[in-house]
Design an enzyme around this catalytic site. Structure first.
Site, mmCIF file in Angstrom:
data_model
loop_
_atom_site.group_PDB
_atom_site.id
_atom_site.type_symbol
_atom_site.label_atom_id
_atom_site.label_comp_id
_atom_site.label_asym_id
_atom_site.label_seq_id
_atom_site.Cartn_x
_atom_site.Cartn_y
_atom_site.Cartn_z
ATOM 1 N N ALA A 1 -2.874 3.122 -3.421
ATOM 2 C CA ALA A 1 -4.484 3.822 -3.425
ATOM 3 C C ALA A 1 -5.368 3.233 -2.863
ATOM 4 O O ALA A 1 -5.001 2.258 -1.382
ATOM 5 C CB ALA A 1 -4.852 3.045 -5.048
ATOM 6 N N GLY B 1 0.140 1.455 -5.352
ATOM 7 C CA GLY B 1 0.514 3.186 -5.508
ATOM 8 C C GLY B 1 0.971 4.463 -5.087
ATOM 9 O O GLY B 1 1.510 4.862 -5.860
ATOM 10 N N GLU C 1 4.133 3.689 -6.776
ATOM 11 C CA GLU C 1 4.067 3.985 -8.632
ATOM 12 C C GLU C 1 4.641 4.903 -8.347
ATOM 13 O O GLU C 1 4.596 5.821 -9.265
ATOM 14 C CB GLU C 1 3.044 3.167 -9.178
ATOM 15 C CG GLU C 1 2.706 1.414 -8.929
ATOM 16 C CD GLU C 1 1.320 0.966 -9.442
ATOM 17 O OE1 GLU C 1 0.642 1.865 -8.658
ATOM 18 O OE2 GLU C 1 1.634 0.399 -10.750
ATOM 19 N N GLU D 1 0.317 -5.450 -3.891
ATOM 20 C CA GLU D 1 -1.011 -5.963 -4.621
ATOM 21 C C GLU D 1 -1.771 -7.474 -4.248
ATOM 22 O O GLU D 1 -2.533 -7.856 -4.429
ATOM 23 C CB GLU D 1 -1.083 -5.198 -5.886
ATOM 24 C CG GLU D 1 -1.235 -3.663 -6.190
ATOM 25 C CD GLU D 1 0.239 -3.100 -5.797
ATOM 26 O OE1 GLU D 1 0.976 -3.626 -5.401
ATOM 27 O OE2 GLU D 1 0.013 -1.701 -6.313
HETATM 28 N N1 DAK Z 1 -5.881 3.118 1.462
HETATM 29 C C1 DAK Z 1 -6.806 3.454 2.408
HETATM 30 N N2 DAK Z 1 -6.522 3.783 3.188
HETATM 31 C C2 DAK Z 1 -5.130 3.010 3.980
HETATM 32 C C3 DAK Z 1 -4.415 2.318 3.489
HETATM 33 C C4 DAK Z 1 -4.886 2.569 2.083
HETATM 34 N N3 DAK Z 1 -4.108 1.938 1.565
HETATM 35 N N4 DAK Z 1 -2.961 2.598 4.317
HETATM 36 C C5 DAK Z 1 -3.555 3.418 5.475
HETATM 37 N N5 DAK Z 1 -4.733 3.615 5.150
HETATM 38 C C6 DAK Z 1 -6.010 3.804 6.498
HETATM 39 C C7 DAK Z 1 -6.125 2.853 7.335
HETATM 40 O O1 DAK Z 1 -6.925 2.944 7.051
HETATM 41 C C8 DAK Z 1 -5.746 3.646 8.934
HETATM 42 O O2 DAK Z 1 -7.602 4.536 8.612
HETATM 43 P P1 DAK Z 1 -8.309 4.376 10.410
HETATM 44 O O3 DAK Z 1 -8.356 2.860 10.573
HETATM 45 O O4 DAK Z 1 -7.432 5.062 10.902
HETATM 46 O O5 DAK Z 1 -9.157 5.448 9.638
HETATM 47 C C9 DAK Z 1 -4.356 4.272 8.471
HETATM 48 O O6 DAK Z 1 -4.223 4.552 6.882
HETATM 49 C C10 DAK Z 1 -3.560 3.887 9.521
HETATM 50 O O7 DAK Z 1 -3.115 3.031 9.245
HETATM 51 P P2 DAK Z 1 -3.079 1.656 9.788
HETATM 52 O O8 DAK Z 1 -3.744 1.761 11.565
HETATM 53 O O9 DAK Z 1 -2.982 1.015 9.361
HETATM 54 O O10 DAK Z 1 -1.762 1.989 10.395
HETATM 55 P P3 DAK Z 1 -0.591 0.876 10.470
HETATM 56 O O11 DAK Z 1 0.936 1.884 11.109
HETATM 57 O O12 DAK Z 1 -0.852 -0.261 11.514
HETATM 58 O O13 DAK Z 1 0.007 0.135 9.326
HETATM 59 C C11 DAK Z 1 0.757 0.278 6.960
HETATM 60 C C12 DAK Z 1 0.358 0.775 8.433
HETATM 61 C C13 DAK Z 1 0.851 1.385 5.461
HETATM 62 C C14 DAK Z 1 1.157 -1.570 7.041
HETATM 63 C C15 DAK Z 1 -0.419 -0.075 7.054
HETATM 64 O O14 DAK Z 1 -1.572 0.982 7.022
HETATM 65 C C16 DAK Z 1 -0.967 -1.325 5.543
HETATM 66 O O15 DAK Z 1 -0.734 -1.974 5.047
HETATM 67 N N6 DAK Z 1 -1.757 0.019 4.235
HETATM 68 C C17 DAK Z 1 -1.824 -0.631 3.393
HETATM 69 C C18 DAK Z 1 -0.860 -1.422 2.332
HETATM 70 C C19 DAK Z 1 -0.893 -1.677 1.497
HETATM 71 O O16 DAK Z 1 -1.661 -2.347 1.054
HETATM 72 N N7 DAK Z 1 -0.961 -0.579 -0.065
HETATM 73 C C20 DAK Z 1 -1.120 -0.820 -1.106
HETATM 74 C C21 DAK Z 1 -2.786 -0.507 -1.575
HETATM 75 S S1 DAK Z 1 -3.102 -0.998 -3.327
HETATM 76 C C22 DAK Z 1 -5.597 -0.887 -10.459
HETATM 77 C C23 DAK Z 1 -5.655 0.355 -9.729
HETATM 78 C C24 DAK Z 1 -5.407 0.277 -8.835
HETATM 79 C C25 DAK Z 1 -3.739 -0.152 -7.983
HETATM 80 C C26 DAK Z 1 -4.498 -1.584 -8.280
HETATM 81 C C27 DAK Z 1 -5.159 -2.528 -8.971
HETATM 82 N N8 DAK Z 1 -6.552 -1.251 -11.113
HETATM 83 C C28 DAK Z 1 -7.806 -0.037 -11.923
HETATM 84 C C29 DAK Z 1 -6.082 -2.827 -12.031
HETATM 85 C C30 DAK Z 1 -3.217 -0.033 -6.417
HETATM 86 C C31 DAK Z 1 -3.723 -0.758 -5.913
HETATM 87 C C32 DAK Z 1 -3.232 -0.538 -4.454
HETATM 88 O O17 DAK Z 1 -1.928 0.491 -4.175
#
Ligand code: DAK
Length: 182
Positions: free
Chosen positions: A52, A97, A100, A118
């Site tokens: 997400a 997400g 998921e 998360e």
């Molecule tokens: N959200 C927004 N932008 C993201 C993103 C994300 N999840 N993942 C990557 N990006 C963006 C980065 O910010 C970057 O943007 P710019 O800086 O270029 O503008 C671009 O994509 C490229 O990413 P990186 O520069 O970070 O690329 P790397 O190769 O260095 O790293 C990576 C790739 C996948 C390891 C890294 O991007 C990363 O760790 N991303 C986050 C992964 C993550 O934590 N995903 C889980 C998100 S939490 C809920 C509702 C929903 C949810 C929970 C609760 N409730 C209502 C209770 C859902 C939760 C989630 O999904």
């Protein structure tokens, strides 16, 4: 057969509410008489969906967060209960997400990295991952992955039943389409 691509590569196809709403509309627009199998994928080879949209979520009020969670859950449930088989062709990161979303499809084939990171953000998975993961890989394994945020690469994902096939990136779509055809 039909194809659906999450297309926001600048943010690694992260799901903001606009993308989830468009996914909802795309699912509603499927002509079930002509499309008998759906392949869901992400644009590019780096990420299926990196989660997400963290930036958008961080600014949400409690009520907005609840609405965002409901939106994601409703749309993923719509995908899960679509009356045709669905295949997630997962290339690259399928995190949060994104994992998921893949788990909401019937079958996953990949060359990928899965995970629910998360807990590291101080939140729980919000789009049904806790429930679907336990059903797919069993309670103990699911708890380990959900509590520790450990990432799982393709061979392990295959061994524990999180995916049903692993292919090199360049063959992934061809194999997914072959399976859909069958
Ligand atoms: N959200 C927004 N932008 C993201 C993103 C994300 N999840 N993942 C990557 N990006 C963006 C980065 O910010 C970057 O943007 P710019 O800086 O270029 O503008 C671009 O994509 C490229 O990413 P990186 O520069 O970070 O690329 P790397 O190769 O260095 O790293 C990576 C790739 C996948 C390891 C890294 O991007 C990363 O760790 N991303 C986050 C992964 C993550 O934590 N995903 C889980 C998100 S939490 C809920 C509702 C929903 C949810 C929970 C609760 N409730 C209502 C209770 C859902 C939760 C989630 O999904």
């Amino acid at each position: 057969m039909g194809g659906l691509t999450i297309n926001r590569p600048a943010a690694l196809n992260a799901l903001n509410d606009q993308v989830i709403r468009e996914l909802d509309e795309a699912l509603d627009s499927i002509d079930l008489d002509s499309i008998r199998c759906l392949v869901v994928t992400g644009e590019g080879q780096k990420a299926f969906v990196a989660g997400a949209d963290i930036g958008q979520m961080s600014g949400l009020s409690n009520a907005e967060g609840e609405a965002f969670g409901k939106l994601g859950n409703d749309v993923f449930r719509k995908l899960e209960t679509l009356p045709i088989p669905t295949i997630a062709a997962v290339c690259g990161f399928a995190l949060g997400g994104g994992c998921e979303l893949a788990m909401s499809c019937d079958i996953r084939s990949d060359t990928a990295v899965f995970g629910q990171p998360e807990v590291g953000l101080g939140i729980t998975p919000g789009f049904g991952g806790t429930q679907r993961m336990a059903r797919l890989i069993g309670m103990g394994r699911a708890k380990e992955l959900l509590y520790t945020a450990r990432k799982v690469k393709a061979p392990e994902a295959l061994a524990i039943g999180l995916v049903q096939g692993v292919y090199p990136a360049e063959q992934l779509m061809e194999e997914a389409l072959k399976m859909a055809q069958r």
